[in-house]
Scaffold this motif. Structure first.
Motif, short mmCIF file in Angstrom:
data_model
loop_
_atom_site.label_atom_id
_atom_site.label_comp_id
_atom_site.label_asym_id
_atom_site.label_seq_id
_atom_site.Cartn_x
_atom_site.Cartn_y
_atom_site.Cartn_z
N ALA A 72 0.82 -1.21 0.00
CA ALA A 72 0.00 0.00 0.00
C ALA A 72 0.86 1.26 0.00
O ALA A 72 0.44 2.30 -0.52
N HIS A 73 2.05 1.17 0.57
CA HIS A 73 2.91 2.36 0.62
C HIS A 73 3.26 2.86 -0.77
O HIS A 73 3.42 4.06 -0.98
N ALA A 74 3.38 1.94 -1.74
CA ALA A 74 3.77 2.33 -3.09
C ALA A 74 2.72 3.23 -3.73
O ALA A 74 3.06 4.23 -4.40
N ALA A 75 1.46 2.91 -3.55
CA ALA A 75 0.39 3.72 -4.10
C ALA A 75 0.34 5.09 -3.44
O ALA A 75 0.05 6.10 -4.09
N VAL A 76 0.62 5.14 -2.14
CA VAL A 76 0.65 6.42 -1.43
C VAL A 76 1.74 7.32 -1.99
O VAL A 76 1.52 8.50 -2.31
N LEU A 77 2.94 6.78 -2.15
CA LEU A 77 4.05 7.57 -2.67
C LEU A 77 3.81 7.97 -4.12
O LEU A 77 4.20 9.07 -4.53
N ALA A 78 3.16 7.10 -4.88
CA ALA A 78 2.84 7.44 -6.27
C ALA A 78 1.85 8.60 -6.33
O ALA A 78 1.96 9.48 -7.20
N ALA A 79 0.89 8.63 -5.41
CA ALA A 79 -0.08 9.72 -5.39
C ALA A 79 0.59 11.05 -5.07
O ALA A 79 0.23 12.10 -5.61
N VAL A 80 1.58 11.02 -4.18
CA VAL A 80 2.33 12.23 -3.85
C VAL A 80 3.16 12.67 -5.05
O VAL A 80 3.18 13.86 -5.42
N ALA A 81 3.84 11.73 -5.68
CA ALA A 81 4.68 12.05 -6.84
C ALA A 81 3.85 12.60 -8.00
O ALA A 81 4.31 13.47 -8.75
#
Length: 271
Positions: A72-81
């Motif tokens: 789930a962390h990957a999707a969070v960081l992708a949303a920020v990026a």
């Protein structure tokens, strides 16, 4: 769709919809940070983001996510990026506890616990550290617990171990990042006035505990940020909690186990 980067630093805060996470959001907004607010409850995140943006003239946006899910962390960081932003401050606050015994709930629930408190918290840190190091500044705040210093007793089976890992991992990160400009702090609060007990089913018992042993979320956050600012790695907010942590560390373990077994029995729910 990407947007122009703000000159303000960005704080990414998990478990931001209530309690300590919301208090961190308010504190960082007051410091002039933009906010990426992460939790499952999108409506609460959107409301808090709108409130803090209006009050402090910052950008605040919701990143609805269930950190119990794999990667789930990957999707969070992708949303920020995707918004053209990088993370300057990471607050790993999301978490819960399971008051039943280890096999008293489905394995999926225990796995969700580990994903939320350990795996995705580590994943978020892993994702943001290189960028922080490259720019020579940043801060990671991990939310541990006074339970990190306690031996395990019946109920909340994984909680002391997970929080102990949070402390040891934070200490290791602080050592590895020394001299890079990136600060790492782990805060270990005791009883705090939040929705935590309501979520795990122990609210009725917690309500009977003397209020003098509780801190507010705002008190925990104020002490934690002061510790982070001065580069302190481990902080136990509250004088009474500091005393308890000292006793947990230095009393004979068998004595501590006996005391905790008796004191914690009322917080161990039937399976």
């Amino acid at each position: 769709m990407s947007v122009a980067a703000s000159p303000r630093p960005l704080a990414l805060i998990t478990g931001a919809s209530a309690g300590i996470g919301a208090a961190f959001a308010r504190a960082y907004a007051a410091r002039g940070h933009d906010l990426a607010l992460v939790a499952r409850r999108a409506d609460r995140l959107e409301a808090l983001a709108a409130e803090l943006a209006a009050a402090h003239g910052i950008e605040a946006f919701a990143v609805p996510a269930d950190l119990a899910e794999f990667e789930a962390h990957a999707a969070v960081l992708a949303a920020v990026a995707a918004r053209g932003r990088t993370v300057d401050v990471l607050v790993n606050n999301a978490g819960f506890s399971i008051a039943q015994s280890f096999t008293g709930v489905p394995w999926e629930r225990q796995r969700a616990f580990l994903m939320t408190l350990v795996v995705n918290a580590c994943g978020l840190a892993y994702g943001v550290i290189p960028g922080m190091v490259a720019q020579g500044r940043g801060a990671i705040v991990n939310v541990g617990s006074l339970a990190a210093f306690a031996p395990g007793v019946a109920g909340h089976s994984l909680y002391p171990g997970a929080k102990s890992l949070t402390v040891k991992w934070s200490q290791a990160l602080a050592a590895e990042l020394k001299g890079t400009g990136v600060r790492v702090t782990v805060t270990c609060p005791g009883f705090t006035l939040t929705e935590f007990a309501e979520a795990n089913g122990t609210k009725a018992v917690m309500d009977e505990a003397p209020r003098r042993f509780f801190q507010t979320a705002e008190q925990v956050v104020a002490e934690t940020l002061a510790a982070s600012d001065r580069g302190q790695v481990v902080i136990v907010p509250g004088l009474h909690n500091k005393m308890a942590a000292t006793l947990l560390r230095y009393l004979p373990e068998q004595l501590v186990i006996a005391i905790l077994t008796r004191a914690s029995a009322k917080y161990h729910l039937e399976d």
